[in-house]
Design a protein around this motif. Structure first.
Motif, short mmCIF file in Angstrom:
data_model
loop_
_atom_site.label_atom_id
_atom_site.label_comp_id
_atom_site.label_asym_id
_atom_site.label_seq_id
_atom_site.Cartn_x
_atom_site.Cartn_y
_atom_site.Cartn_z
N ARG A 36 22.01 94.07 80.11
CA ARG A 36 20.89 93.14 79.98
C ARG A 36 21.21 92.05 78.96
O ARG A 36 20.83 90.90 79.13
N HIS A 37 21.93 92.43 77.89
CA HIS A 37 22.18 91.47 76.79
C HIS A 37 23.65 91.02 76.74
O HIS A 37 24.10 90.53 75.71
N ARG A 38 24.37 91.18 77.85
CA ARG A 38 25.80 90.88 77.83
C ARG A 38 26.08 89.41 77.55
O ARG A 38 26.87 89.09 76.67
N ALA A 44 27.35 85.08 71.30
CA ALA A 44 27.30 85.26 69.85
C ALA A 44 28.68 85.60 69.30
O ALA A 44 29.10 85.08 68.26
N CYS A 45 29.42 86.46 70.02
CA CYS A 45 30.78 86.81 69.58
C CYS A 45 31.69 85.59 69.61
O CYS A 45 32.50 85.38 68.70
N ALA A 46 31.57 84.78 70.68
CA ALA A 46 32.41 83.57 70.78
C ALA A 46 32.08 82.60 69.65
O ALA A 46 32.98 82.00 69.04
N LEU A 51 33.51 79.99 64.55
CA LEU A 51 33.20 79.72 63.14
C LEU A 51 34.26 80.30 62.22
O LEU A 51 34.68 79.67 61.25
N ALA A 52 34.69 81.53 62.53
CA ALA A 52 35.71 82.16 61.68
C ALA A 52 37.01 81.39 61.76
O ALA A 52 37.67 81.13 60.74
N GLY A 53 37.41 80.97 62.98
CA GLY A 53 38.65 80.20 63.13
C GLY A 53 38.58 78.85 62.43
O GLY A 53 39.50 78.42 61.75
#
Length: 201
Positions: A36-38, A44-46, A51-53
């Protein structure tokens, strides 16, 4: 019974403990939730990865080196004695001219704002007249004309004569004394002897 306070269990009643879901039901619930939340979860992960990169790239970026300051004008300017120039008419033995060459080795152009010499009884005029500028790699010839105005303030022998020159570039303004060597000292002493004769103080 009053309307205040929680309802208390009656006699012979007890709280029933929640029965845990079987493992297969828990797995099915988790799978449904993830399905349902895939998309929002992947987004969000991307976003977190970007942001981290970006943060890593910003933190490890090369720091630009500020441009080096130009050199002080006295460090890159040379003055060389050439020779005495054709003499003035015999009626004006108190005026004589020498040639010098100015050269700037590197950096921005250098402007000569003043040329003088240390003897009180001698005035100096240059051609070209100050201020004038010289670029790096383009030496310029300067004609220095001396005029003896008071033989009492002129030395009999110019042992280590020098020219005082004020130099300016984009870094600084400096007063610098140029010693032009023994040939210049000899020629200047000779010219002063001719100019003043027996009138030396």
């Amino acid at each position: 019974m009053s309307g205040i306070g929680p309802v208390e269990p009656g006699e012979g009643t007890r709280v029933r403990a929640a029965t845990p879901l079987p493992r297969s039901a828990r797995r099915a619930l988790l799978t449904r939730t993830l399905r349902r939340h895939r998309r929002p979860l992947i987004g969000a992960c991307a976003a977190a990865a970007v942001l981290a990169g970006g943060g890593y790239l910003w933190a490890t970026r090369p720091v630009p080196v500020p441009p080096a300051a130009p050199p002080f004008p006295s460090q890159v300017t040379r003055l060389a004695y050439l020779e005495p120039q054709a003499g003035a008419p015999e009626s004006d033995v108190r005026r004589f001219t020498f040639g010098v060459e100015i050269q700037v080795d590197s950096g921005p152009p250098v402007t000569v704002t003043r040329i003088s010499q240390p003897y009180g009884g001698v005035s100096v005029i240059s051609a070209p007249r100050a201020p004038f500028r010289t670029k790096a790699g383009s030496p310029s010839k300067i004609m220095i004309t001396f005029r003896v105005t008071d033989c009492g303030n002129v030395p009999r022998n110019a042992g280590l004569p020098f020219l005082d020159v004020t130099l300016r570039n984009t870094r600084a303004i400096q007063d610098h004394s140029f010693i032009l060597g023994p040939r210049y000292a000899r020629d200047l002493s000779k010219a002063l002897q001719v100019a003043c004769g027996n009138d030396f103080g």
